[in-house]
Design an enzyme around this catalytic site. Structure first.
Site, PDB file in Angstrom:
ATOM      1  N   SER A 119      -1.562  -1.409   3.992  1.00 34.54           N
ATOM      2  CA  SER A 119      -1.694  -2.551   3.088  1.00 34.54           C
ATOM      3  C   SER A 119      -1.949  -2.893   2.361  1.00 34.54           C
ATOM      4  O   SER A 119      -2.024  -2.567   1.194  1.00 34.54           O
ATOM      5  CB  SER A 119      -1.747  -3.163   4.249  1.00 34.54           C
ATOM      6  OG  SER A 119      -1.657  -5.086   4.475  1.00 34.54           O
ATOM      7  N   ASP A 149       8.679  -3.693   8.200  1.00 28.10           N
ATOM      8  CA  ASP A 149       7.687  -4.133   8.330  1.00 28.10           C
ATOM      9  C   ASP A 149       8.310  -6.066   7.019  1.00 28.10           C
ATOM     10  O   ASP A 149       8.431  -5.868   6.769  1.00 28.10           O
ATOM     11  CB  ASP A 149       7.098  -3.891   7.296  1.00 28.10           C
ATOM     12  CG  ASP A 149       5.520  -4.643   6.791  1.00 28.10           C
ATOM     13  OD1 ASP A 149       5.371  -5.426   7.034  1.00 28.10           O
ATOM     14  OD2 ASP A 149       4.935  -2.879   6.201  1.00 28.10           O
ATOM     15  N   HIS A 207       4.980  -3.111  11.062  1.00 26.46           N
ATOM     16  CA  HIS A 207       3.343  -3.118   9.511  1.00 26.46           C
ATOM     17  C   HIS A 207       2.218  -2.911  10.544  1.00 26.46           C
ATOM     18  O   HIS A 207       1.364  -3.875  11.020  1.00 26.46           O
ATOM     19  CB  HIS A 207       2.168  -4.981   9.531  1.00 26.46           C
ATOM     20  CG  HIS A 207       1.852  -5.193   8.272  1.00 26.46           C
ATOM     21  ND1 HIS A 207       2.591  -4.638   7.004  1.00 26.46           N
ATOM     22  CD2 HIS A 207       0.694  -5.356   8.148  1.00 26.46           C
ATOM     23  CE1 HIS A 207       1.773  -4.532   6.066  1.00 26.46           C
ATOM     24  NE2 HIS A 207       0.384  -5.605   6.783  1.00 26.46           N
TER      25      HIS A 207
END
Length: 268
Positions: A160, A214, A246
């Site tokens: 991320s 995601d 995610h």
């Protein structure tokens, strides 16, 4: 997703503050082994080759996501069981605490500021704070190179926000590294930054993994990565994972293990 038979969950809490957290229900057993046998050689100057044998031959730097911590991600290295990683040094640093715009200015572990969530292919970037974070990561890399590890055996990986920082760090580093691995990340700066990429940095290969489902860093943000890298003249291997949100899957990490193993140099 499971790591070592135990679920590994990475989720985003949208209300009241969007904080990226990682929950690792894994019991770690740390065994410290020391050689207590006396040295039969009375020579006070040990053989240099013996000293070199104990040095790390490769370095893997893992950068966590927003609101997370380095120690919480350490179980990741337990999946890397190939003998090639026996002499690898791992580092899981924690980001400093900073106010984050997308979380209403709340202070939390954050490598740089994120203007909005979800991150899309057209989200704004705070390049000033990104470049500041890059300098911090470059310092970590410099330290390992100074210790004797070859740049081609240094790998930067991140999830991320950590994935976005991974991309920025390897593309702006003055030397060619072993590789950069981006998981659920995005391009954290504008196309104009391409002009700042050193020629040797463009030779560093990129592995990019992203879940099709995601909701936090949209797949479109990840999908925009390869064209950006192609324009910069950087080689990128992009992998899409159907049904993955995610989070990081075991499949992604095992692929990372193989990817790094195939690039480790035996000459250092």
């Amino acid at each position: 997703m499971k790591v070592g038979g135990t679920p590994l969950t990475i989720s985003l809490l949208a209300k009241p503050i969007a904080v990226l957290t990682i929950s690792l229900a894994i019991t770690l057993l740390f065994i410290f082994v020391s050689d207590t046998n006396p040295n039969p050689n009375p020579n006070p100057n040990p053989n240099l080759k013996q000293m070199a044998a104990g040095r790390s031959k490769s370095f893997i730097l893992w950068l966590h996501g927003l609101g997370d911590s380095g120690p919480a991600n350490q179980p990741i290295k337990n999946l890397f069981n190939s003998p090639e990683f026996n002499s690898s040094k791992w580092s899981f640093p924690s980001a400093p605490s900073n106010p984050v715009t997308c979380n209403y200015g709340a202070v939390m572990p954050s490598w740089f500021d994120i203007p909005e969530i979800p991150v899309t292919a057209h989200s704004p970037n705070d390049e000033t704070s990104v470049l500041k974070a890059v300098k911090h990561i470059h310092g970590m890399i410099d330290k390992e190179i100074d210790s004797g590890i070859s740049p081609e055996n240094i790998f930067v990986c991140g999830f991320s926000q950590g994935g976005a920082l991974t991309l920025a760090s390897v593309l702006l580093y003055p030397k060619t590294l072993g590789g950069g691995a981006v998981f659920s990340g995005w391009v954290p700066f504008n196309h104009s930054v391409i002009e700042q990429f050193p020629a040797d940095a463009k030779k560093t290969p990129i592995l990019w993994s992203h879940g099709l489902s995601d909701p936090t860093v949209l797949f479109e943000a990840g999908q925009a990565g390869p064209p950006f890298l192609e324009q910069a003249g950087v080689t990128c291997e992009f992998k899409a994972y159907p049904g993955l949100g995610h989070s990081i899957s075991t499949e992604e990490l095992k692929n990372l293990e193989s990817w790094i193993k195939s690039r480790l140099s035996s000459g250092s």
